[in-house]
Design a protein around this motif. Structure first.
Motif, PDB file in Angstrom:
ATOM      1  N   MET A  80      63.898 -36.223  51.179  1.00  0.00           N
ATOM      2  CA  MET A  80      63.281 -34.929  51.448  1.00  0.00           C
ATOM      3  C   MET A  80      61.772 -35.151  51.474  1.00  0.00           C
ATOM      4  O   MET A  80      61.246 -35.901  50.648  1.00  0.00           O
ATOM      5  CB  MET A  80      63.636 -33.933  50.353  1.00  0.00           C
ATOM      6  CG  MET A  80      62.890 -32.637  50.528  1.00  0.00           C
ATOM      7  SD  MET A  80      63.422 -31.338  49.450  1.00  0.00           S
ATOM      8  CE  MET A  80      62.551 -31.734  47.984  1.00  0.00           C
ATOM      9  N   VAL A  82      57.753 -33.268  52.561  1.00  0.00           N
ATOM     10  CA  VAL A  82      56.883 -32.201  53.068  1.00  0.00           C
ATOM     11  C   VAL A  82      55.500 -32.825  53.280  1.00  0.00           C
ATOM     12  O   VAL A  82      55.027 -33.603  52.429  1.00  0.00           O
ATOM     13  CB  VAL A  82      56.811 -31.024  52.069  1.00  0.00           C
ATOM     14  CG1 VAL A  82      55.755 -30.005  52.495  1.00  0.00           C
ATOM     15  CG2 VAL A  82      58.177 -30.344  51.948  1.00  0.00           C
ATOM     16  N   ARG A  88      53.554 -27.979  47.586  1.00  0.00           N
ATOM     17  CA  ARG A  88      53.331 -27.023  46.488  1.00  0.00           C
ATOM     18  C   ARG A  88      53.151 -25.586  46.987  1.00  0.00           C
ATOM     19  O   ARG A  88      52.409 -24.800  46.405  1.00  0.00           O
ATOM     20  CB  ARG A  88      52.129 -27.446  45.638  1.00  0.00           C
ATOM     21  CG  ARG A  88      52.331 -28.842  45.072  1.00  0.00           C
ATOM     22  CD  ARG A  88      52.129 -28.893  43.601  1.00  0.00           C
ATOM     23  NE  ARG A  88      52.973 -29.912  43.009  1.00  0.00           N
ATOM     24  CZ  ARG A  88      52.883 -30.318  41.761  1.00  0.00           C
ATOM     25  NH1 ARG A  88      52.000 -29.783  40.961  1.00  0.00           N
ATOM     26  NH2 ARG A  88      53.699 -31.215  41.288  1.00  0.00           N
ATOM     27  N   ARG A  89      53.821 -25.273  48.111  1.00  0.00           N
ATOM     28  CA  ARG A  89      53.821 -23.889  48.615  1.00  0.00           C
ATOM     29  C   ARG A  89      55.244 -23.375  48.743  1.00  0.00           C
ATOM     30  O   ARG A  89      55.478 -22.383  49.432  1.00  0.00           O
ATOM     31  CB  ARG A  89      53.160 -23.831  49.985  1.00  0.00           C
ATOM     32  CG  ARG A  89      51.708 -24.208  49.985  1.00  0.00           C
ATOM     33  CD  ARG A  89      51.190 -24.096  51.412  1.00  0.00           C
ATOM     34  NE  ARG A  89      49.863 -24.646  51.526  1.00  0.00           N
ATOM     35  CZ  ARG A  89      49.248 -24.856  52.681  1.00  0.00           C
ATOM     36  NH1 ARG A  89      49.861 -24.562  53.813  1.00  0.00           N
ATOM     37  NH2 ARG A  89      48.044 -25.349  52.720  1.00  0.00           N
ATOM     38  N   GLY A  90      56.179 -24.109  48.167  1.00  0.00           N
ATOM     39  CA  GLY A  90      57.560 -23.637  48.169  1.00  0.00           C
ATOM     40  C   GLY A  90      58.399 -24.094  49.348  1.00  0.00           C
ATOM     41  O   GLY A  90      59.562 -23.700  49.467  1.00  0.00           O
ATOM     42  N   GLY A  92      59.475 -27.208  50.116  1.00  0.00           N
ATOM     43  CA  GLY A  92      60.551 -28.093  49.653  1.00  0.00           C
ATOM     44  C   GLY A  92      61.673 -27.289  49.015  1.00  0.00           C
ATOM     45  O   GLY A  92      62.861 -27.525  49.278  1.00  0.00           O
ATOM     46  N   SER A  93      61.310 -26.304  48.206  1.00  0.00           N
ATOM     47  CA  SER A  93      62.328 -25.472  47.544  1.00  0.00           C
ATOM     48  C   SER A  93      63.164 -24.715  48.574  1.00  0.00           C
ATOM     49  O   SER A  93      64.384 -24.608  48.438  1.00  0.00           O
ATOM     50  CB  SER A  93      61.660 -24.468  46.595  1.00  0.00           C
ATOM     51  OG  SER A  93      60.973 -25.160  45.576  1.00  0.00           O
ATOM     52  N   ARG A 122      66.029 -26.811  38.700  1.00  0.00           N
ATOM     53  CA  ARG A 122      65.822 -25.388  39.030  1.00  0.00           C
ATOM     54  C   ARG A 122      66.750 -24.909  40.149  1.00  0.00           C
ATOM     55  O   ARG A 122      66.872 -23.719  40.402  1.00  0.00           O
ATOM     56  CB  ARG A 122      64.353 -25.082  39.340  1.00  0.00           C
ATOM     57  CG  ARG A 122      63.735 -25.857  40.427  1.00  0.00           C
ATOM     58  CD  ARG A 122      62.238 -25.500  40.608  1.00  0.00           C
ATOM     59  NE  ARG A 122      61.361 -26.314  39.761  1.00  0.00           N
ATOM     60  CZ  ARG A 122      60.054 -26.443  39.938  1.00  0.00           C
ATOM     61  NH1 ARG A 122      59.449 -25.797  40.910  1.00  0.00           N
ATOM     62  NH2 ARG A 122      59.329 -27.179  39.132  1.00  0.00           N
TER      63      ARG A 122
HETATM   64  C1  LIG Z   1      58.973 -33.582  46.689  1.00  0.00           C
HETATM   65  C2  LIG Z   1      58.447 -32.702  47.817  1.00  0.00           C
HETATM   66  C3  LIG Z   1      59.390 -32.762  49.005  1.00  0.00           C
HETATM   67  C4  LIG Z   1      58.340 -31.264  47.296  1.00  0.00           C
HETATM   68  O1  LIG Z   1      57.942 -30.431  48.371  1.00  0.00           O
HETATM   69  P1  LIG Z   1      57.054 -29.137  48.092  1.00  0.00           P
HETATM   70  O2  LIG Z   1      57.055 -28.322  49.336  1.00  0.00           O
HETATM   71  O3  LIG Z   1      55.762 -29.525  47.528  1.00  0.00           O
HETATM   72  O4  LIG Z   1      57.947 -28.416  46.978  1.00  0.00           O
HETATM   73  P2  LIG Z   1      57.760 -26.967  46.357  1.00  0.00           P
HETATM   74  O5  LIG Z   1      56.422 -26.420  46.707  1.00  0.00           O
HETATM   75  O6  LIG Z   1      58.950 -26.178  46.690  1.00  0.00           O
HETATM   76  O7  LIG Z   1      57.855 -27.292  44.810  1.00  0.00           O
HETATM   77  C5  LIG Z   1      56.819 -28.072  44.215  1.00  0.00           C
HETATM   78  C6  LIG Z   1      57.446 -28.826  43.097  1.00  0.00           C
HETATM   79  O8  LIG Z   1      57.752 -30.159  43.470  1.00  0.00           O
HETATM   80  C7  LIG Z   1      57.745 -30.942  42.298  1.00  0.00           C
HETATM   81  N1  LIG Z   1      57.117 -32.204  42.636  1.00  0.00           N
HETATM   82  C8  LIG Z   1      56.581 -32.545  43.801  1.00  0.00           C
HETATM   83  N2  LIG Z   1      56.141 -33.810  43.764  1.00  0.00           N
HETATM   84  C9  LIG Z   1      56.381 -34.251  42.556  1.00  0.00           C
HETATM   85  C10 LIG Z   1      56.133 -35.472  41.913  1.00  0.00           C
HETATM   86  N3  LIG Z   1      55.529 -36.504  42.536  1.00  0.00           N
HETATM   87  N4  LIG Z   1      56.518 -35.597  40.643  1.00  0.00           N
HETATM   88  C11 LIG Z   1      57.121 -34.557  40.013  1.00  0.00           C
HETATM   89  N5  LIG Z   1      57.372 -33.372  40.582  1.00  0.00           N
HETATM   90  C12 LIG Z   1      57.001 -33.226  41.841  1.00  0.00           C
HETATM   91  C13 LIG Z   1      57.000 -30.206  41.234  1.00  0.00           C
HETATM   92  O9  LIG Z   1      57.941 -29.912  40.236  1.00  0.00           O
HETATM   93  C14 LIG Z   1      56.531 -28.936  41.912  1.00  0.00           C
HETATM   94  O10 LIG Z   1      56.785 -27.850  41.112  1.00  0.00           O
HETATM   95  P3  LIG Z   1      55.563 -27.016  40.516  1.00  0.00           P
HETATM   96  O11 LIG Z   1      54.672 -26.697  41.691  1.00  0.00           O
HETATM   97  O12 LIG Z   1      56.248 -25.827  39.921  1.00  0.00           O
HETATM   98  O13 LIG Z   1      54.935 -27.918  39.527  1.00  0.00           O
HETATM   99  C15 LIG Z   1      57.035 -33.161  48.290  1.00  0.00           C
HETATM  100  O14 LIG Z   1      56.181 -33.175  47.169  1.00  0.00           O
HETATM  101  C16 LIG Z   1      57.015 -34.538  48.940  1.00  0.00           C
HETATM  102  O15 LIG Z   1      57.220 -34.659  50.140  1.00  0.00           O
HETATM  103  N6  LIG Z   1      56.742 -35.581  48.130  1.00  0.00           N
HETATM  104  C17 LIG Z   1      56.678 -36.945  48.653  1.00  0.00           C
HETATM  105  C18 LIG Z   1      58.040 -37.456  49.018  1.00  0.00           C
HETATM  106  C19 LIG Z   1      59.034 -37.358  47.862  1.00  0.00           C
HETATM  107  O16 LIG Z   1      58.741 -37.769  46.738  1.00  0.00           O
HETATM  108  N7  LIG Z   1      60.243 -36.813  48.153  1.00  0.00           N
HETATM  109  C20 LIG Z   1      61.268 -36.542  47.131  1.00  0.00           C
HETATM  110  C21 LIG Z   1      62.092 -37.684  46.823  1.00  0.00           C
HETATM  111  S1  LIG Z   1      63.431 -37.900  47.977  1.00  0.00           S
END
Ligand SMILES: CC(C)(COP(=O)(O)OP(=O)(O)OC[C@H]1O[C@@H](n2cnc3c(N)ncnc32)[C@H](O)[C@@H]1OP(=O)(O)O)[C@@H](O)C(=O)NCCC(=O)NCCS
Length: 170
Positions: A80, A82, A88-90, A92-93, A122
């Motif tokens: 996954m 983003v 951090r704008r939701g 991924g969720s 969550r």
């Molecule tokens: C993980 C990822 C897809 C989340 O996407 P996002 O759109 O930022 O997600 P959301 O905004 O819905 O949620 C953000 C949450 O992601 C979590 N998160 C994102 N990156 C994180 C990291 N490196 N370590 C821990 N938590 C992380 C946090 O818990 C955060 O929650 P918070 O804002 O309440 O603290 C994005 O950060 C990403 O692309 N990261 C790099 C690739 C990756 O690690 N992918 C996942 C592994 S397959």
């Protein structure tokens, strides 16, 4: 900001590759997505669009759980991604919630993930639930499972075998 979540199309493939490459700062996950798709292991692939630009992607691929009584097909949530400027704008969720809903609606039973222990619970993922499943990658608290159907994991103990392209990440 309007976020549109929808299944990928053939025309999206280059943008999906780019999102994974940029988010992971490596080609590995982008190539994994292509290999899962090419091998027929990609069960569900969704994109997130903002202003007609693909800024996020999620893939669910099929895997097997080998138990003492037989084989069960389940799903892996991975990878996954983003784009950093949209994190951090939701987004991924939303990709996770939409993906799990679609998998549930079509009758999938179980999803596993190896990911951030603070993030996936969550959505209902549980490290406790995954304890009866042997992960090829280890994982500890990062190794989590989710039942899309209540009690789908009851009595299920066994070894998980991911789709072959995951071997390249071992
Ligand atoms: C993980 C990822 C897809 C989340 O996407 P996002 O759109 O930022 O997600 P959301 O905004 O819905 O949620 C953000 C949450 O992601 C979590 N998160 C994102 N990156 C994180 C990291 N490196 N370590 C821990 N938590 C992380 C946090 O818990 C955060 O929650 P918070 O804002 O309440 O603290 C994005 O950060 C990403 O692309 N990261 C790099 C690739 C990756 O690690 N992918 C996942 C592994 S397959």
């Amino acid at each position: 900001m309007t976020i549109k979540i929808r299944p990928e199309t053939v025309a999206d493939r280059k943008a999906i590759w780019n999102v994974n490459c940029v988010a992971f700062e490596s080609n590995a996950e982008a190539d994994l997505v292509d290999a899962l798709r090419a091998g027929g292991d990609a069960s569900l692939s969704l994109v997130a669009e903002v202003d007609d630009q693909i800024v996020g992607h999620i893939m669910f691929s099929t895997l097997q759980i080998f138990t003492t009584t037989g084989t069960m097909t389940a799903l892996s949530l991975a990878p996954m991604a983003v784009l950093p400027g949209h994190q951090r704008r939701g987004i991924g969720s939303q990709l996770i919630v939409a993906g799990l809903d679609m998998c549930r609606q079509r009758g999938d039973l179980v999803v596993v993930v190896l990911g951030h222990p603070q993030f996936y619970p969550r959505f209902g993922f549980s490290a406790e639930l995954a304890k009866s499943l042997e992960s090829p990658f280890g994982g500890g608290e990062a190794w989590m499972a989710l039942e899309l159907v209540p009690d789908a994991m009851t009595g299920v103990t066994g070894r998980v075998e991911y789709a072959p392209p995951f071997g390249v990440l071992e």
